[in-house]
Design a protein around this motif. Structure first.
Motif, PDB file in Angstrom:
ATOM      1  N   UNK A 375      90.033  95.947  25.696  1.00 10.97           N
ATOM      2  CA  UNK A 375      90.874  97.145  25.717  1.00 10.97           C
ATOM      3  C   UNK A 375      92.152  96.907  24.914  1.00 10.97           C
ATOM      4  N   UNK A 376      92.768  95.739  25.076  1.00 10.42           N
ATOM      5  CA  UNK A 376      93.993  95.429  24.331  1.00 10.42           C
ATOM      6  C   UNK A 376      93.730  95.433  22.830  1.00 10.42           C
ATOM      7  N   UNK A 377      92.564  94.907  22.417  1.00 11.62           N
ATOM      8  CA  UNK A 377      92.216  94.898  20.999  1.00 11.62           C
ATOM      9  C   UNK A 377      92.035  96.314  20.475  1.00 11.62           C
ATOM     10  N   UNK A 378      91.354  97.168  21.241  1.00 10.78           N
ATOM     11  CA  UNK A 378      91.155  98.553  20.816  1.00 10.78           C
ATOM     12  C   UNK A 378      92.498  99.283  20.728  1.00 10.78           C
ATOM     13  N   UNK A 379      93.371  99.071  21.693  1.00 12.77           N
ATOM     14  CA  UNK A 379      94.684  99.713  21.666  1.00 12.77           C
ATOM     15  C   UNK A 379      95.484  99.266  20.449  1.00 12.77           C
ATOM     16  N   UNK A 380      95.385  97.979  20.115  1.00  9.45           N
ATOM     17  CA  UNK A 380      96.091  97.471  18.937  1.00  9.45           C
ATOM     18  C   UNK A 380      95.574  98.134  17.670  1.00  9.45           C
ATOM     19  N   UNK A 381      94.247  98.242  17.550  1.00  5.98           N
ATOM     20  CA  UNK A 381      93.655  98.898  16.379  1.00  5.98           C
ATOM     21  C   UNK A 381      94.048 100.369  16.334  1.00  5.98           C
ATOM     22  N   UNK A 382      94.058 101.010  17.506  1.00  2.00           N
ATOM     23  CA  UNK A 382      94.394 102.435  17.565  1.00  2.00           C
ATOM     24  C   UNK A 382      95.823 102.684  17.096  1.00  2.00           C
ATOM     25  N   UNK A 383      96.754 101.859  17.552  1.00  4.54           N
ATOM     26  CA  UNK A 383      98.144 102.022  17.119  1.00  4.54           C
ATOM     27  C   UNK A 383      98.267 101.821  15.619  1.00  4.54           C
ATOM     28  N   UNK A 384      97.487 100.874  15.089  1.00  2.60           N
ATOM     29  CA  UNK A 384      97.512 100.641  13.655  1.00  2.60           C
ATOM     30  C   UNK A 384      96.983 101.806  12.848  1.00  2.60           C
ATOM     31  N   UNK A 385      96.157 102.647  13.456  1.00  3.48           N
ATOM     32  CA  UNK A 385      95.612 103.826  12.781  1.00  3.48           C
ATOM     33  C   UNK A 385      96.437 105.082  13.059  1.00  3.48           C
ATOM     34  N   UNK A 386      97.563 104.916  13.736  1.00  6.42           N
ATOM     35  CA  UNK A 386      98.421 106.062  14.016  1.00  6.42           C
ATOM     36  C   UNK A 386      98.005 106.870  15.226  1.00  6.42           C
ATOM     37  N   UNK A 387      97.182 106.289  16.087  1.00  3.04           N
ATOM     38  CA  UNK A 387      96.750 106.984  17.300  1.00  3.04           C
ATOM     39  C   UNK A 387      97.870 106.921  18.343  1.00  3.04           C
ATOM     40  N   UNK A 388      98.212 108.089  18.889  1.00  2.00           N
ATOM     41  CA  UNK A 388      99.262 108.161  19.901  1.00  2.00           C
ATOM     42  C   UNK A 388      98.702 108.348  21.308  1.00  2.00           C
TER      43      UNK A 388
END
Length: 435
Positions: A375-388
């Motif tokens: 989950x932490x990895x997905x959240x990190x990737x999401x933030x990098x893609x501009x996901x809020x």
């Protein structure tokens, strides 16, 4: 207007406080840090960690203090392989310098002035012969004298003191069954003790903000495998290499995380432990286990992992062809060549949101924190893609997501494309988490 930044930060530190309470953390402190003007702030932060229930071991060094004492005595120092050579006539000065540092550290940790952050701290500090040493011996024809290496750690003795709430102070000295004392490197002591105690974390203090790339930018994170590769390629040299090797060795031997942080920057220790992004370089454990972007060759392992969950109706069925076209959306947890967890991230850029999907962990690893790491990895990737805002659809794991900050929302709040494909027969519940 009064700023409430401190209040926001304090509230959001509670998950980290709870995570570290009762855990063992080993700090390695170079002699240069002890002489730095920021050292008093580090002492205050150590006191705060102790009051929050963190079990602390402090392994300290004394290279500049030893050098000063030898210079005063008119004795010339020699080094080889990054270690000080300690002839028998140097040993008394080495012991004198280290003994003075130990007394100084005990005095600093005993402060309790009314107007200081340590008022009413009442810290108990213990030290002793908890490290058995052996001589380095003769290498390349050079006799290292009374310079030694860690041979054995009295884990039971240290753990008993930690259970009593003591901070355990370990000098760079070790003792042998023959009654000899040996001058040790503090990095070796910190790394070996952390591994022997199976500590949650090893903290390595350095004069920079962490390990740096050639362009001066901070290296935020390395796996133990990546750290070892950098050492083998001589990409890290000098004392930094010794520190990285200590961190890497500890992680390979079972320490989950090692953190290389600044002793110059005020609050670096607290920022590293109690904020999401930290302040320095993180070295993560298990070089045979990693969470990474999925590759085409992982498809077989993913299918094997998710098939039982698809049969139970927990996950939506995915064909091999679908996985092949969407593999770049997946992350996997790999352990010793086997896929033990996976998840996918689907980005909806117009809404600034992302979907966490196909989240699966092998039953044998669900209690070991793999789900949280994925989950932490997905959240990190999401933030990098501009996901809020990250959302998930689930039929059977509602409480797991709620415990990790996801809150329920209406199906109508889904992004348009996802809403159009929503399967009413599955009747999945929708949860989201702001990032």
């Amino acid at each position: 207007m009064k700023s409430n930044d401190w209040l926001h930060g304090f509230r959001h530190s509670s998950p980290y406080i709870n995570a570290h309470r009762g855990r063992t953390v080993v700090l390695t402190m170079p002699g240069d840090a002890i002489e730095h003007r920021n050292f008093i702030n580090i002492i205050h932060d150590i006191a705060l960690l102790s009051s929050l229930g963190v079990k602390l071991v402090v392994a300290f060094g004394g290279r500049p203090q030893i050098q000063s004492r030898l210079d005063d005595a008119g004795l010339e120092s020699s080094f080889a392989r990054g270690l000080r050579i300690t002839p028998d006539n140097h040993l008394p000065m080495v012991m004198e310098a280290i003994g003075g540092l130990r007394a100084y550290l005990e005095s600093q940790l005993s402060m309790g002035l009314v107007n200081s952050p340590m008022h009413n701290a009442r810290i108990r500090v213990s030290s002793g012969n908890y490290v058995t040493a052996k001589p380095v011996g003769v290498l390349d024809g050079i006799d290292f004298g009374y310079t030694g290496r860690v041979r054995r750690v009295d884990t039971r003795g240290i753990e008993q003191l930690l259970e009593l709430g003591h901070i355990v102070l370990l000098p760079p000295m070790g003792y042998s069954p023959t009654g000899d004392a040996f001058n040790l490197s503090y990095e070796d002591v910190g790394s070996q003790v952390a591994a022997a105690l199976q500590a949650e974390k090893l903290i390595v203090f350095i004069d920079d903000e962490g390990l740096l790339e050639e362009d001066g930018s901070l290296i935020r994170e390395l796996s133990a495998r990546q750290a070892s590769e950098r050492l083998n390629d001589n990409a890290v040299t000098g004392h930094d290499a010794a520190l990285l090797k200590a961190a890497c060795d500890a992680c390979v031997k079972g320490v989950r995380r090692a953190h290389i942080i600044s002793y110059v920057e005020d609050g670096a220790l607290l920022e590293e432990l109690f904020t999401r992004d930290g302040s320095g370089t993180l070295v993560s454990g298990d070089n045979y286990e990693q969470i990474r972007q999925a590759r085409v060759e992982d498809i077989g392992g993913i299918l094997e992992l998710i098939q039982p969950l698809e049969e139970q109706g927990v996950l939506v069925r995915r064909s091999r062809e679908m996985l092949e076209t969407e593999i770049d959306r997946f992350v996997v947890a790999e352990r010793d060549g086997t896929i033990v967890g996976c998840a996918a991230l689907y980005h909806y850029p117009e809404e600034g949101s992302g979907e966490l999907s196909c989240f699966a962990v092998d039953p044998s690893y669900r209690r070991a924190g793999r789900g949280d790491e994925i989950l932490a990895m997905v959240e990190k990737l999401a933030r990098g893609q501009g996901v809020h805002k990250l959302f998930v659809l689930t039929t059977q794991t509602e409480h797991w997501f709620r415990e990790r900050g996801f809150v329920p929302t209406a199906v109508q709040d889904l992004p348009g494309p996802k809403l159009a494909s929503y399967n009413t027969q599955r009747n999945s519940k929708v949860f989201y988490k702001p990032l």
